[in-house]
Design an enzyme around this catalytic site. Structure first.
Site, PDB file in Angstrom:
ATOM      1  NE  ARG A  73      -2.495  -1.337   3.431  1.00  0.00           N
ATOM      2  CZ  ARG A  73      -1.939  -0.721   4.363  1.00  0.00           C
ATOM      3  NH1 ARG A  73      -1.950   0.659   4.449  1.00  0.00           N
ATOM      4  NH2 ARG A  73      -1.367  -1.471   5.499  1.00  0.00           N
ATOM      5  CE1 TYR A 201       0.078  -5.601  -2.060  1.00  0.00           C
ATOM      6  CE2 TYR A 201      -0.966  -3.823  -1.263  1.00  0.00           C
ATOM      7  CZ  TYR A 201      -0.264  -4.907  -0.998  1.00  0.00           C
ATOM      8  OH  TYR A 201      -0.451  -5.642   0.149  1.00  0.00           O
ATOM      9  N   GLY A 202      -2.835  -5.048  -4.297  1.00  0.00           N
ATOM     10  CA  GLY A 202      -4.139  -5.371  -3.741  1.00  0.00           C
ATOM     11  C   GLY A 202      -4.883  -4.329  -2.913  1.00  0.00           C
ATOM     12  CG  HIS A 230      -7.239  -2.914   9.979  1.00  0.00           C
ATOM     13  ND1 HIS A 230      -5.888  -2.612   9.979  1.00  0.00           N
ATOM     14  CD2 HIS A 230      -7.329  -3.833   9.224  1.00  0.00           C
ATOM     15  CE1 HIS A 230      -5.227  -3.504   9.301  1.00  0.00           C
ATOM     16  NE2 HIS A 230      -6.047  -4.170   8.669  1.00  0.00           N
ATOM     17  CB  SER A 252      -1.183  -4.263   7.715  1.00  0.00           C
ATOM     18  OG  SER A 252      -2.063  -3.548   7.301  1.00  0.00           O
ATOM     19  CE  LYS A 256      -6.245  -7.140  10.610  1.00  0.00           C
ATOM     20  NZ  LYS A 256      -5.007  -6.482  10.330  1.00  0.00           N
ATOM     21  CB  THR A 257      -4.653 -14.184   8.399  1.00  0.00           C
ATOM     22  OG1 THR A 257      -4.723 -12.913   7.674  1.00  0.00           O
ATOM     23  CG2 THR A 257      -5.363 -15.254   7.679  1.00  0.00           C
ATOM     24  CG  ASP A 279      -7.765  -6.900   6.482  1.00  0.00           C
ATOM     25  OD1 ASP A 279      -7.218  -6.594   7.587  1.00  0.00           O
ATOM     26  OD2 ASP A 279      -7.854  -6.075   5.460  1.00  0.00           O
ATOM     27  CG  ASN A 369       2.752  -6.645   1.703  1.00  0.00           C
ATOM     28  OD1 ASN A 369       2.275  -7.139   2.771  1.00  0.00           O
ATOM     29  ND2 ASN A 369       2.318  -5.752   0.925  1.00  0.00           N
ATOM     30  NE  ARG A 371      -0.451  -8.665   1.866  1.00  0.00           N
ATOM     31  CZ  ARG A 371      -0.807  -8.195   3.099  1.00  0.00           C
ATOM     32  NH1 ARG A 371      -1.918  -8.726   3.321  1.00  0.00           N
ATOM     33  NH2 ARG A 371      -0.228  -7.482   3.762  1.00  0.00           N
ATOM     34  NE  ARG A 402       5.213  -7.407  13.233  1.00  0.00           N
ATOM     35  CZ  ARG A 402       5.231  -8.473  13.071  1.00  0.00           C
ATOM     36  NH1 ARG A 402       6.377  -9.144  13.597  1.00  0.00           N
ATOM     37  NH2 ARG A 402       4.711  -9.304  12.438  1.00  0.00           N
ATOM     38  N   GLY A 496      -0.839 -21.015  18.278  1.00  0.00           N
ATOM     39  CA  GLY A 496      -1.870 -21.736  18.827  1.00  0.00           C
ATOM     40  C   GLY A 496      -1.920 -21.612  20.092  1.00  0.00           C
ATOM     41  CG  ASN A 498      -1.208 -16.036  20.323  1.00  0.00           C
ATOM     42  OD1 ASN A 498      -0.341 -16.122  21.033  1.00  0.00           O
ATOM     43  ND2 ASN A 498      -1.102 -15.768  19.229  1.00  0.00           N
TER      44      ASN A 498
HETATM   45  O1  SAT Z   1      -2.384  -4.781   1.422  1.00  0.00           O
HETATM   46  S1  SAT Z   1      -3.690  -4.756   1.859  1.00  0.00           S
HETATM   47  O2  SAT Z   1      -4.187  -3.369   2.435  1.00  0.00           O
HETATM   48  O3  SAT Z   1      -4.904  -5.189   1.328  1.00  0.00           O
HETATM   49  C1  SAT Z   1      -3.723  -5.551   3.396  1.00  0.00           C
HETATM   50  C2  SAT Z   1      -3.300  -4.767   4.613  1.00  0.00           C
HETATM   51  O4  SAT Z   1      -2.175  -4.239   4.456  1.00  0.00           O
HETATM   52  O5  SAT Z   1      -3.867  -4.730   5.702  1.00  0.00           O
HETATM   53 MN    MN Z   2      -5.587  -5.183   6.878  1.00  0.00          MN
END
Ligand code: SAT
Ligand code: MN
Length: 586
Positions: A73, A201-202, A230, A252, A256-257, A279, A369, A371, A402, A496, A498
């Protein structure tokens, strides 16, 4: 040119206007069907946009490589375009709408000549939910079409939800030449419009995600009385079958995942964790005074490096089919690899830049990064509630970042206002998810710093006001999985394990676990934190993980000032009082 598959006049008008501006050779109206997907994939493979991966090992999986300066991003190029800079607030880039429109119209004029403009209708949210929003993204990127198909409920379903209405988000994405100089991710909340240029980019171009679900979403939420956050959403089912719903906001690339797909350790195997979202959470007070959450997305756009059978087996299953990988490394037989996927790297790879790579190569094989983009229905731990239009009632909200030092493994805020303060002071070491320096501590209030579509001080006020509409407010917690000892080793094993922290949190929300008061908040009492079956981690290690150094915290409290000073003009006074109280307790 395919035929429009809607008669909605506002949609037809907007597509026609945009086509006039961008002048594509063809307009392709997506319907979201399987046959359409197959045809688009074939075209993308033929044009070299996607590489077909080894279909025996990874059925339905494809690979995309981006240009080297379009891998994360672009926060410096992300703008909130509202009439005054005060409305955007000091944490956002701002430009007046007229100025930004004129700049972008210039960039987009004729930009799709020789190309196809795809019309993507999509829903953010389950069909029939009062929180669900309709978006329309016009793009000249097949990669975006195929990714949006995974990340959202895409196709005819969106036109059905919209009917003859005009209430949809207008998204325009022009790839241009993906040169960072012409890159803008511009939001016009008053027009419910997003324009994104010169990236593929995503996070910059899958406009339903960060742009609509968070930036425009938070702006709408402030106006309409809900929250766009978020946050992951999970369901924790106890051994007795009681389900507790929890959300968690981490920046990010801070897990989270992994947390949303957690597999408990053997000692706690009777607990079942299921994923609702990984997310984004949209939350609204329900008629019963509880806070209800939906996941507006339908897929996961997760960080690949570090994901493996041990850290996240559910993610590994999820991404074993129907997945688009971006900027990971390739094996000679067209399988994928990234740092941390296996202990030993393969002897030879093609790296994310397309060069030959061996274990002695100086650079990582996969971009940090890199994905995966995978449908949530592949997740073996998917909660059935992910499709529930009513959402789920949230009992706990967890904030976390973090941090190598200072911040204990877990503590609970004393009350809602204190919780908002704790969330507002969130901090994290920066990651590769955004361009810029990695590993620097920055304030990231509620993990929303890059995603809040309006003035952050106003955003805190909105959070505080929401309390009045909740009879049963979620309890608020703070966690840090990333604390290190003096030798640089992580103190807490994470992943795990956690579950142990989550168990304490769940028990707290039901008033069952005891806690001890500290200057920061409540922490687990010695008997109330389950360390059973944990080898190599004992109460002494737990004490280290939970340590609150008063000197360290006095310095830490001073670092909150960067943000407080920046936001001072709009900061709710409640948060200044909370700061005074913290200082007094220290
Ligand atoms: O790259 S994304 O913005 O889709 C994912 C993230 O940074 O949380
Ligand atoms: Mn995110």
């Amino acid at each position: 040119m395919t035929k429009p598959n809607t008669a909605n006049p506002a949609v037809l008008r907007w597509v026609e206007e945009t086509a006039k501006l961008c002048q594509p050779d063809r307009v392709f109206w997506c319907d979201g069907s399987e046959s359409e997907k197959d045809a688009l994939i074939d075209e993308a493979v033929a044009r070299g946009i996607l590489i077909r991966l080894n279909q025996k090992k990874l059925p339905g999986c494809y690979y995309h490589r981006s240009t080297v300066d379009d891998v994360a991003r672009s926060e410096a190029r992300t703008f909130i375009c509202v009439p005054t800079s005060e409305e955007a607030g000091p944490t956002n880039n701002w430009m007046a709408p007229a100025e930004m429109y004129s700049k972008l119209r210039g960039l987009c004029a004729g930009a799709m000549r020789g190309r196809t403009m795809y019309v993507i209708p999509y829903l953010m949210g389950p069909l029939g939910s009062p929180l669900t929003k309709v978006g329309l993204e016009l793009t000249d990127s097949i990669y975006v079409v195929l990714s949006m198909r995974i990340m959202t409920r895409m196709g005819q379903i969106a036109y059905e939800h919209l009917g003859q209405g005009e209430d949809f988000n207008h998204g325009l994405h022009c790839m241009l030449d993906v040169n960072p100089k012409n890159r803008y991710i511009a939001h016009f909340p008053q027009d419910n419009t997003i324009i994104s240029t010169s990236s593929n980019y995503g996070g910059n171009v899958l406009l339903g995600k960060k742009c609509l679900a968070l930036r425009i979403g938070s702006w709408l939420a402030n106006k309409e009385g809900w929250l766009a956050e978020h946050m992951l959403i999970l369901s924790a089912e106890s051994p007795s079958g009681e389900k507790t719903y929890v959300t968690a906001a981490f920046p990010s690339a801070c897990g989270k995942t992994n947390f949303a797909m957690l597999v408990p350790p053997p000692h706690l195997a009777a607990w079942k964790i299921r994923t609702i979202g990984d997310d984004i959470a949209w939350m609204k007070p329900g008629a019963d005074g509880r806070l209800y959450a939906i996941n507006p997305e339908a897929g996961y756009f997760g960080v690949a490096p570090g994901t493996n059978r041990r850290t996240n087996p559910n993610a590994m299953d999820t991404i074993s089919r129907d997945t688009i990988y971006t900027n990971v490394a390739l094996t000679p037989d067209l399988d994928v690899w990234w740092e941390g996927k296996t202990d030993q790297p393969p002897a030879e790879l093609t790296d994310w830049k397309g060069n030959r790579w061996t274990p002695g190569s100086p650079e990582p094989a996969a971009h940090p990064n890199s994905r995966f983009c995978a449908p949530m229905k592949n997740n073996p731990a998917l909660a059935p509630e992910a499709d529930d239009p009513n959402g789920v009632p949230i009992s706990a909200i967890i904030f976390g970042g973090r941090r190598s030092t200072a911040i204990p493994l877990v503590y609970q805020a004393f009350n809602w206002i204190h919780g908002v303060y704790v969330g507002a002071c969130m901090s994290s070491e920066t990651t590769a998810a955004a361009t810029g320096e990695v590993g620097k501590i920055r304030r990231d209030p509620m993990a929303m710093l890059p995603f809040c579509g309006y003035n952050m001080g106003q955003y805190f006020r909105h959070w505080l006001l929401l309390r009045k509409r909740l009879c049963v407010p979620p309890r608020i917690f703070y966690v840090n999985w990333f604390r290190r000892d003096s030798t640089g080793k992580f103190i807490w094993p994470g992943f795990g394990e956690n579950m142990r922290v989550l168990k304490w949190i769940v028990e707290r929300t039901h008033g069952r676990a005891d806690a001890v008061e500290t200057p920061l908040g409540w922490v687990p009492g010695p008997r109330d934190f389950d360390l059973g079956g944990m080898s190599g981690f004992d109460p002494a290690a737990m004490a280290k993980a939970q340590e609150i150094g008063l000197e360290e915290w006095r310095r830490e409290a001073l670092t909150h000032d960067d943000l407080m000073l920046k936001l001072y003009a709009d900061l709710p006074k409640e948060l200044l009082f909370q700061r005074e109280l913290l200082v007094a307790r220290l």
